[in-house]
Design an enzyme around this catalytic site. Structure first.
Site, PDB file in Angstrom:
ATOM      1  N   ASP A   1      29.425 120.355  45.349  1.00 47.85           N
ATOM      2  CA  ASP A   1      30.555 120.084  44.462  1.00 47.85           C
ATOM      3  C   ASP A   1      31.814 119.823  45.294  1.00 47.85           C
ATOM      4  O   ASP A   1      32.059 120.506  46.291  1.00 47.85           O
ATOM      5  CB  ASP A   1      30.773 121.279  43.528  1.00 47.85           C
ATOM      6  CG  ASP A   1      31.795 120.979  42.447  1.00 47.85           C
ATOM      7  OD1 ASP A   1      31.422 120.312  41.467  1.00 47.85           O
ATOM      8  OD2 ASP A   1      32.956 121.425  42.572  1.00 47.85           O
ATOM      9  N   ILE A   2      32.616 118.829  44.887  1.00 49.85           N
ATOM     10  CA  ILE A   2      33.871 118.536  45.585  1.00 49.85           C
ATOM     11  C   ILE A   2      34.907 119.594  45.207  1.00 49.85           C
ATOM     12  O   ILE A   2      35.161 119.830  44.022  1.00 49.85           O
ATOM     13  CB  ILE A   2      34.387 117.139  45.216  1.00 49.85           C
ATOM     14  CG1 ILE A   2      33.348 116.075  45.584  1.00 49.85           C
ATOM     15  CG2 ILE A   2      35.711 116.857  45.931  1.00 49.85           C
ATOM     16  CD1 ILE A   2      33.742 114.668  45.152  1.00 49.85           C
TER      17      ILE A   2
ATOM     18  N   GLU B   1      31.838 115.345  39.583  1.00 47.99           N
ATOM     19  CA  GLU B   1      31.974 115.425  41.036  1.00 47.99           C
ATOM     20  C   GLU B   1      30.891 116.305  41.661  1.00 47.99           C
ATOM     21  O   GLU B   1      31.012 116.724  42.815  1.00 47.99           O
ATOM     22  CB  GLU B   1      33.353 115.967  41.414  1.00 47.99           C
ATOM     23  CG  GLU B   1      33.578 117.437  41.117  1.00 47.99           C
ATOM     24  CD  GLU B   1      33.982 117.725  39.677  1.00 47.99           C
ATOM     25  OE1 GLU B   1      34.458 118.843  39.425  1.00 47.99           O
ATOM     26  OE2 GLU B   1      33.831 116.854  38.809  1.00 47.99           O
TER      27      GLU B   1
END
Length: 219
Positions: free
Chosen positions: A84-85, A128
């Site tokens: 995950d960003i 994301e």
């Protein structure tokens, strides 16, 4: 002579019919092959994420179930990485969705390039978030891949219309030899828990889930 003529006409008619049946069968086989090819092309397009060009969630769901069952059947290790960003919402809020899209594409490309085997896949899981399926991969191997992605992103900047941006990602890793009594969602749940632990522990890190959650090292 009349009887011979009747037999000859019948034989010619039979040969002509057989030829026409073979011709139609051949044409039908070609049509079916073309249809199957078009269906494969359509299926291929339906499993590609339009933004990033990597596999999408639909592909992941099918691939994961297939690899889970293979692991159970062959008693081989299967690893899943959830990625995950970090602080992605603030990127969108500050710079807009076009810049956010560039960040998503950048991470997708990095993750794809870090995979060396054709059996490994990275998919856009949603927003994301990304998911990696790593068949026949130990926990140590999956952690090493996740770390290579995390470090590469940490040491690069993302070229965007708003300028070069720095990104960080968090990862959760889960590995198992899938068993007959194991729920198919369990490995994914474990990877999700490990990702949550990465977020709770400060982000920009890889966390592995085994018998219990253990935090990976952060930088």
């Amino acid at each position: 002579k009349a009887q011979e003529e009747v037999i000859r006409v019948q034989q010619e008619a039979q040969l002509d019919l057989e030829y026409k049946v073979e011709e139609r069968t051949f044409e039908l086989e070609i049509a079916l092959k073309e249809l199957a090819e078009k269906n494969r092309e359509l299926e291929e397009k339906n499993t590609i994420d339009a933004l990033t060009g990597i596999r999408n969630r639909r592909f992941f769901d099918k691939k994961y179930v297939a690899e889970f069952r293979r692991s159970r059947r062959e008693q081989s290790e299967l690893s899943v990485v959830m990625l995950d960003i970090d602080h992605f919402k603030s990127v969108n809020d500050t710079y807009g969705h076009l810049v956010g899209d560039e960040c998503i594409k950048f991470v997708a490309t990095v993750a794809k390039n870090q995979l060396k085997r054709t059996t490994d896949d990275v998919c856009r899981y949603g927003g994301e978030e990304f998911a990696l399926i790593l068949p026949n991969t130990s926990a140590e191997g999956a952690i090493a891949i996740a770390e290579s992605i995390r470090k590469f992103i940490e040491n690069q900047t993302v070229p965007t219309p708003a300028g070069d941006l720095e990104l960080r990602v968090s990862c959760g890793v889960a590995t198992a030899v899938c068993q007959i009594n194991m729920n198919e969602k369990q490995l994914l749940d474990n990877a999700d828990q490990a990702l949550y632990q990465s977020k709770e522990s400060g982000r920009n890190r890889v966390t592995a889930f085994q018998d219990k959650i253990t935090s990976g090292e952060s930088t």
